[in-house]
Motif scaffolding. Structure first.
Motif, PDB file in Angstrom:
ATOM      1  N   TYR A  64      47.923  38.487  48.144  1.00 44.57           N
ATOM      2  CA  TYR A  64      46.481  38.367  48.348  1.00 44.57           C
ATOM      3  C   TYR A  64      46.530  36.960  48.989  1.00 44.57           C
ATOM      4  N   ARG A 110      35.055  31.090  47.132  1.00 45.76           N
ATOM      5  CA  ARG A 110      36.660  31.339  47.350  1.00 45.76           C
ATOM      6  C   ARG A 110      37.044  31.599  45.748  1.00 45.76           C
ATOM      7  N   THR A 112      35.620  32.389  43.155  1.00 44.09           N
ATOM      8  CA  THR A 112      34.948  33.746  42.625  1.00 44.09           C
ATOM      9  C   THR A 112      35.453  34.914  43.238  1.00 44.09           C
ATOM     10  N   GLU A 113      36.043  34.802  44.329  1.00 44.35           N
ATOM     11  CA  GLU A 113      36.609  35.993  45.201  1.00 44.35           C
ATOM     12  C   GLU A 113      38.023  36.261  44.694  1.00 44.35           C
ATOM     13  N   ILE A 115      39.230  35.155  41.457  1.00 43.94           N
ATOM     14  CA  ILE A 115      38.996  35.796  40.169  1.00 43.94           C
ATOM     15  C   ILE A 115      38.719  37.340  40.232  1.00 43.94           C
ATOM     16  N   PHE A 116      37.821  38.028  41.199  1.00 40.50           N
ATOM     17  CA  PHE A 116      37.574  39.239  41.350  1.00 40.50           C
ATOM     18  C   PHE A 116      38.797  39.983  41.904  1.00 40.50           C
ATOM     19  N   GLU A 117      39.500  39.406  42.643  1.00 42.08           N
ATOM     20  CA  GLU A 117      40.663  39.964  43.130  1.00 42.08           C
ATOM     21  C   GLU A 117      41.640  40.090  41.754  1.00 42.08           C
ATOM     22  N   LYS A 119      40.917  40.664  38.719  1.00 41.75           N
ATOM     23  CA  LYS A 119      40.418  41.483  37.973  1.00 41.75           C
ATOM     24  C   LYS A 119      40.873  42.767  38.770  1.00 41.75           C
ATOM     25  N   ARG A 120      40.835  42.939  39.947  1.00 44.85           N
ATOM     26  CA  ARG A 120      41.052  44.347  40.613  1.00 44.85           C
ATOM     27  C   ARG A 120      42.817  44.543  40.303  1.00 44.85           C
ATOM     28  N   GLU A 123      43.424  45.735  36.779  1.00 46.02           N
ATOM     29  CA  GLU A 123      43.280  47.156  36.533  1.00 46.02           C
ATOM     30  C   GLU A 123      44.246  48.140  37.213  1.00 46.02           C
TER      31      GLU A 123
END
Length: 152
Positions: A64, A110, A112-113, A115-117, A119-120, A123
């Motif tokens: 990433y 950036r 925030t993006e 942290i969402f990545e 999380k993905r 998962e």
């Protein structure tokens, strides 16, 4: 900037001193005001997470970061901070932005993006954190001795 001279930091971090009397006659532009900013994202995973999964986590994070060269410096680290209560592995992802501290709004977007990545990735790799079982104490209330208060 001092009274008689000004100190400039060159691209190779060498300090260059100029008298202010010379600078007053020259056009000056500020090319680089502060170093790139870093960030750390702390997270906790279950201590029982297999090492293969942790290695896959590090690889997914690296993929990433490298996919966003305009956002992130490729040098990053995933560190283990501590083991807590023999069930938690406290970790952190340390990253370096390609912007400096003057772009704080961009930094928030950036991170925030990122942290969402994370999380993905968690998962996709089925990385979880479970609380240990907690001891519960129950007390039986005898309903025969309990009376409804009377209001008059």
């Amino acid at each position: 900037m001092n009274i008689l001279s000004t100190v400039f930091l060159r691209y190779d971090n060498k300090k260059i001193y100029y008298p202010n009397s010379v600078l007053i006659t020259k056009p000056i532009s500020n090319f680089y005001r502060s170093p790139e900013m870093g960030d750390a994202v702390a997270f906790t995973i279950n201590l029982s997470t297999p090492m293969d999964t942790i290695i896959a986590l590090k690889k997914a994070i690296q993929t990433y970061i490298e996919s966003k060269p305009k956002h992130w410096n490729p040098k990053h680290s995933v560190i283990v901070k501590e083991i807590e209560n023999v069930d938690k592995l406290k970790m952190a992802l340390c990253v370096q932005h390609t912007i400096n501290h003057q772009n704080f709004g961009d930094r928030n977007i950036r991170i925030t993006e990122l942290i969402f990545e994370l999380k993905r990735i968690f998962e996709a790799l089925n990385i979880k954190y479970h609380l240990l079982p907690q001891e519960v104490h129950l007390t039986q209330v005898n309903m025969n001795n309990w009376r409804m208060p009377m209001h008059t």
